[in-house]
Design a protein around this motif. Structure first.
Motif, PDB file in Angstrom:
ATOM      1  N   SER A   1       0.832  -1.208   0.000  1.00  0.00           N
ATOM      2  CA  SER A   1       0.000   0.000   0.000  1.00  0.00           C
ATOM      3  C   SER A   1       0.866   1.257   0.000  1.00  0.00           C
ATOM      4  N   GLU A   2       0.255   2.378  -0.333  1.00  0.00           N
ATOM      5  CA  GLU A   2       0.988   3.637  -0.412  1.00  0.00           C
ATOM      6  C   GLU A   2       1.212   4.233   0.979  1.00  0.00           C
ATOM      7  N   TYR A   3       0.417   3.762   1.888  1.00  0.00           N
ATOM      8  CA  TYR A   3       0.399   4.372   3.198  1.00  0.00           C
ATOM      9  C   TYR A   3       1.731   4.258   3.932  1.00  0.00           C
ATOM     10  N   THR A   4       2.247   5.372   4.397  1.00  0.00           N
ATOM     11  CA  THR A   4       3.440   5.296   5.244  1.00  0.00           C
ATOM     12  C   THR A   4       3.100   5.865   6.622  1.00  0.00           C
ATOM     13  N   GLU A   5       3.593   5.215   7.609  1.00  0.00           N
ATOM     14  CA  GLU A   5       3.319   5.652   8.964  1.00  0.00           C
ATOM     15  C   GLU A   5       3.987   6.997   9.219  1.00  0.00           C
ATOM     16  N   PRO A   6       3.296   7.875   9.915  1.00  0.00           N
ATOM     17  CA  PRO A   6       3.924   9.154  10.237  1.00  0.00           C
ATOM     18  C   PRO A   6       5.154   8.946  11.114  1.00  0.00           C
ATOM     19  N   GLN A   7       5.105   7.977  11.955  1.00  0.00           N
ATOM     20  CA  GLN A   7       6.259   7.636  12.783  1.00  0.00           C
ATOM     21  C   GLN A   7       6.353   6.121  12.819  1.00  0.00           C
ATOM     22  N   GLY A   8       7.569   5.616  12.812  1.00  0.00           N
ATOM     23  CA  GLY A   8       7.818   4.173  12.767  1.00  0.00           C
ATOM     24  C   GLY A   8       7.046   3.354  13.775  1.00  0.00           C
ATOM     25  N   GLU A   9       7.740   2.467  14.419  1.00  0.00           N
ATOM     26  CA  GLU A   9       7.256   1.574  15.465  1.00  0.00           C
ATOM     27  C   GLU A   9       5.902   1.913  16.079  1.00  0.00           C
TER      28      GLU A   9
ATOM     29  N   GLY B   1      12.197  15.908  19.300  1.00  0.00           N
ATOM     30  CA  GLY B   1      12.138  17.359  19.342  1.00  0.00           C
ATOM     31  C   GLY B   1      13.015  18.054  18.312  1.00  0.00           C
ATOM     32  N   PRO B   2      14.340  17.853  18.392  1.00  0.00           N
ATOM     33  CA  PRO B   2      15.240  18.579  17.501  1.00  0.00           C
ATOM     34  C   PRO B   2      14.965  18.275  16.027  1.00  0.00           C
ATOM     35  N   GLU B   3      14.544  17.048  15.735  1.00  0.00           N
ATOM     36  CA  GLU B   3      14.304  16.644  14.360  1.00  0.00           C
ATOM     37  C   GLU B   3      13.120  17.391  13.762  1.00  0.00           C
ATOM     38  N   ILE B   4      12.046  17.464  14.524  1.00  0.00           N
ATOM     39  CA  ILE B   4      10.830  18.085  14.023  1.00  0.00           C
ATOM     40  C   ILE B   4      11.058  19.583  13.807  1.00  0.00           C
ATOM     41  N   MET B   5      11.953  20.176  14.589  1.00  0.00           N
ATOM     42  CA  MET B   5      12.247  21.598  14.449  1.00  0.00           C
ATOM     43  C   MET B   5      12.880  21.936  13.109  1.00  0.00           C
ATOM     44  N   GLY B   6      13.610  20.990  12.556  1.00  0.00           N
ATOM     45  CA  GLY B   6      14.391  21.266  11.363  1.00  0.00           C
ATOM     46  C   GLY B   6      13.597  21.461  10.082  1.00  0.00           C
TER      47      GLY B   6
ATOM     48  N   GLU C   1       5.882  22.968   8.054  1.00  0.00           N
ATOM     49  CA  GLU C   1       5.946  21.515   8.010  1.00  0.00           C
ATOM     50  C   GLU C   1       5.923  20.882   9.396  1.00  0.00           C
ATOM     51  N   SER C   2       6.611  21.529  10.342  1.00  0.00           N
ATOM     52  CA  SER C   2       6.697  20.956  11.690  1.00  0.00           C
ATOM     53  C   SER C   2       5.320  20.864  12.327  1.00  0.00           C
ATOM     54  N   GLU C   3       4.537  21.949  12.194  1.00  0.00           N
ATOM     55  CA  GLU C   3       3.203  21.947  12.789  1.00  0.00           C
ATOM     56  C   GLU C   3       2.331  20.894  12.126  1.00  0.00           C
ATOM     57  N   LYS C   4       2.476  20.811  10.817  1.00  0.00           N
ATOM     58  CA  LYS C   4       1.687  19.845  10.065  1.00  0.00           C
ATOM     59  C   LYS C   4       2.033  18.432  10.546  1.00  0.00           C
ATOM     60  N   HIS C   5       3.311  18.198  10.683  1.00  0.00           N
ATOM     61  CA  HIS C   5       3.766  16.890  11.123  1.00  0.00           C
ATOM     62  C   HIS C   5       3.191  16.554  12.507  1.00  0.00           C
ATOM     63  N   LEU C   6       3.251  17.540  13.396  1.00  0.00           N
ATOM     64  CA  LEU C   6       2.716  17.352  14.741  1.00  0.00           C
ATOM     65  C   LEU C   6       1.213  17.019  14.693  1.00  0.00           C
ATOM     66  N   ARG C   7       0.485  17.793  13.874  1.00  0.00           N
ATOM     67  CA  ARG C   7      -0.964  17.545  13.740  1.00  0.00           C
ATOM     68  C   ARG C   7      -1.225  16.147  13.222  1.00  0.00           C
ATOM     69  N   GLU C   8      -0.426  15.721  12.255  1.00  0.00           N
ATOM     70  CA  GLU C   8      -0.627  14.390  11.671  1.00  0.00           C
ATOM     71  C   GLU C   8      -0.377  13.288  12.689  1.00  0.00           C
ATOM     72  N   VAL C   9       0.658  13.475  13.495  1.00  0.00           N
ATOM     73  CA  VAL C   9       0.941  12.456  14.502  1.00  0.00           C
ATOM     74  C   VAL C   9      -0.232  12.368  15.479  1.00  0.00           C
TER      75      VAL C   9
ATOM     76  N   GLN D   1       1.031  25.290  18.430  1.00  0.00           N
ATOM     77  CA  GLN D   1       0.356  24.138  17.826  1.00  0.00           C
ATOM     78  C   GLN D   1       0.220  22.993  18.824  1.00  0.00           C
ATOM     79  N   LEU D   2       1.302  22.754  19.555  1.00  0.00           N
ATOM     80  CA  LEU D   2       1.268  21.674  20.535  1.00  0.00           C
ATOM     81  C   LEU D   2       0.206  21.953  21.603  1.00  0.00           C
ATOM     82  N   LEU D   3       0.159  23.207  22.077  1.00  0.00           N
ATOM     83  CA  LEU D   3      -0.825  23.572  23.097  1.00  0.00           C
ATOM     84  C   LEU D   3      -2.243  23.410  22.559  1.00  0.00           C
ATOM     85  N   THR D   4      -2.452  23.847  21.344  1.00  0.00           N
ATOM     86  CA  THR D   4      -3.772  23.702  20.725  1.00  0.00           C
ATOM     87  C   THR D   4      -4.164  22.232  20.639  1.00  0.00           C
TER      88      THR D   4
END
Ligand code: ATP
Length: 284
Positions: A1-9, A84-89, A94-102, A140-143
Motif C-alpha cells: 500500500s501507499e500508506y506510510t506511517e507518520p512515525q515508525g514503530e 524534538g530537535p528533528e521536528i524543528m528542522g 511543516e513541523s506543525e503539520k507533522h505534529l498535527r498528523e501524529v 500548535q502543541l498547546l492547541t
C-alpha cells in the motif's frame, strides 16, 4: 500500500522487565498512564480526569524513552515517537503539520502514547532566544493538547533534561501537569541494569556483576549498556586470532566456548566514561 506511517514503530516491544533501577518510577507511571489507558471506566466512575500529559525529567541515557515505550507496550497502546530537535528542522509550516498528523494518527489508533523527546528544543521559554518557528510549534502543541478530550485515551509523554527551560504554558493544568523525576541509578539500580543487559550473554565464571555495579559509580543506563557492549567486543577481539578469516563459519569448539570474561569487563570499564560525571564536569 501507499500508506506510510507518520512515525515508525507502532507497537513498542519493551516491557517493564527491560528497565532497571526505576522501581518506584514504574509504579508512578503505571498509576498515571497505564491504568487510565487500560481502564478508563474506573476514572469515569470516580469522576476524575486522567492526565493528558506527563513530563519525564532526568539526565540523558537514564531510560526515559525506554520507559515511555514500556508503558505503551504494557498498556496495549500504540506508540508514536517525536524527536524534538528533528521536528524543528523542517521547512515553514511543516513541523506543525507533522505534529498535527501524529496527533491525528494517534487519536485514530487510540489507546495511544505520543512521546516527545527533548521537548525543551521545541518549547523553550518564550522570550529566550525563541524564533518564530518555535513559537508556532509550541502554540500548535498547546492547541492539540487542549483539543484532546480528557478521556481521549491518548497520553502525551514528554522528556527533557532541562525542565526549567520549558515554556511555563506547557505545565498548566490539562497539559503537562504531572511530572516524574528519573534519577541517575544507585548501586542497586546499576546491578539491575547490568542484569538486564547481560541477560542473553554467556558470562565467564568469574564475572561478578555485584562488583561491577560497585565499580560504575556515576554510570547511567546508557553507560551500562555501552559497558556490556564494549565487554562483548573485547571477547570478540580475543577470539579473532582463532578465526579462519577465509571462511564464514566458525568451528563449534570456538563458538560454543566463547563467553564474556571478567577481564573483558575490566578492559571495557577503562573505555566507557560515565556520562553523568561528564555532565557534572561540564556544568561547573
Ligand atoms: P535521552 O534523554 O538521551 O534520549 P533516555 O533517558 O531517553 O535518554 P533511553 O534512550 O531510554 O534514555 O536509554 C538509552 C539506552 O540506554 C537504552 O536503549 C538502554 O539500552 C539503556 N538504558 C537506559 N536506561 C536504562 C534503564 N533504566 N534500564 C535498562 N537500560 C537502560
Amino acid at each position: 500500500s501507499e500508506y506510510t506511517e507518520p512515525q515508525g514503530e507502532r507497537r513498542a516491544d519493551v516491557t517493564y522487565d527491560d528497565i532497571g533501577g526505576l522501581g518506584n518510577t514504574i509504579d508512578q507511571i503505571r498509576e498515571m498512564v497505564e491504568l487510565p489507558l487500560r481502564y478508563p471506566q474506573l476514572f469515569e466512575r470516580l469522576g476524575v480526569d486522567p492526565p493528558k500529559g506527563v513530563l519525564l525529567h532526568g539526565p540523558p541515557g537514564t531510560g526515559k524513552t525506554r520507559l515511555a515505550k514500556a508503558v505503551a507496550n504494557e498498556s496495549h497502546a500504540s506508540f508514536f515517537h517525536i524527536a524534538g530537535p528533528e521536528i524543528m528542522g523542517s521547512a515553514y509550516g511543516e513541523s506543525e503539520k507533522h505534529l498535527r498528523e501524529v496527533f491525528e494518527e494517534a487519536t485514530k489508533s487510540a489507546p495511544s502514547i505520543v512521546f516527545i523527546d527533548e521537548i525543551d528544543s521545541i518549547a523553550p521559554k518564550r522570550g529566550q532566544v525563541t524564533g518564530e518557528a518555535e513559537k508556532r510549534l509550541v502554540a500548535q502543541l498547546l492547541t492539540l493538547m487542549d483539543g484532546l478530550e480528557s478521556r481521549a485515551n491518548l497520553v502525551v509523554i514528554a522528556a527533557t533534561n532541562r525542565p526549567e527551560a520549558i515554556d511555563e504554558a506547557l505545565r498548566r493544568p490539562g497539559r503537562f501537569d504531572r511530572e516524574i523525576v528519573i534519577g541517575v541509578p544507585d548501586e542497586r539500580g546499576r546491578r539491575e541494569i547490568l542484569g538486564i543487559h547481560t541477560r542473553g550473554m554467556p558470562l565467564g565464571d568469574r564475572v561478578d556483576l555485584d562488583e561491577l555495579a560497585r565499580q560504575t559509580y556515576g554510570f547511567v543506563g546508557a553507560d551500562m549498556a555501552a559497558l556490556t557492549r564494549e565487554a562483548a567486543i573485547e571477547a570478540v577481539r580475543r577470539i579473532m586470532p582463532k578465526l579462519d578469516l577465509t571462511s564464514t563459519t566458525i568451528p563449534p569448539e570456538v563458538l560454543d566456548t566463547l563467553s564474556v570474561t571478567r577481564e573483558d569487563f575490566q578492559e571495557a570499564i577503562k573505555r566507557v566514561q560515565p556520562s553523568a560525571m561528564r555532565e557534572v564536569m561540564v556544568q561547573k
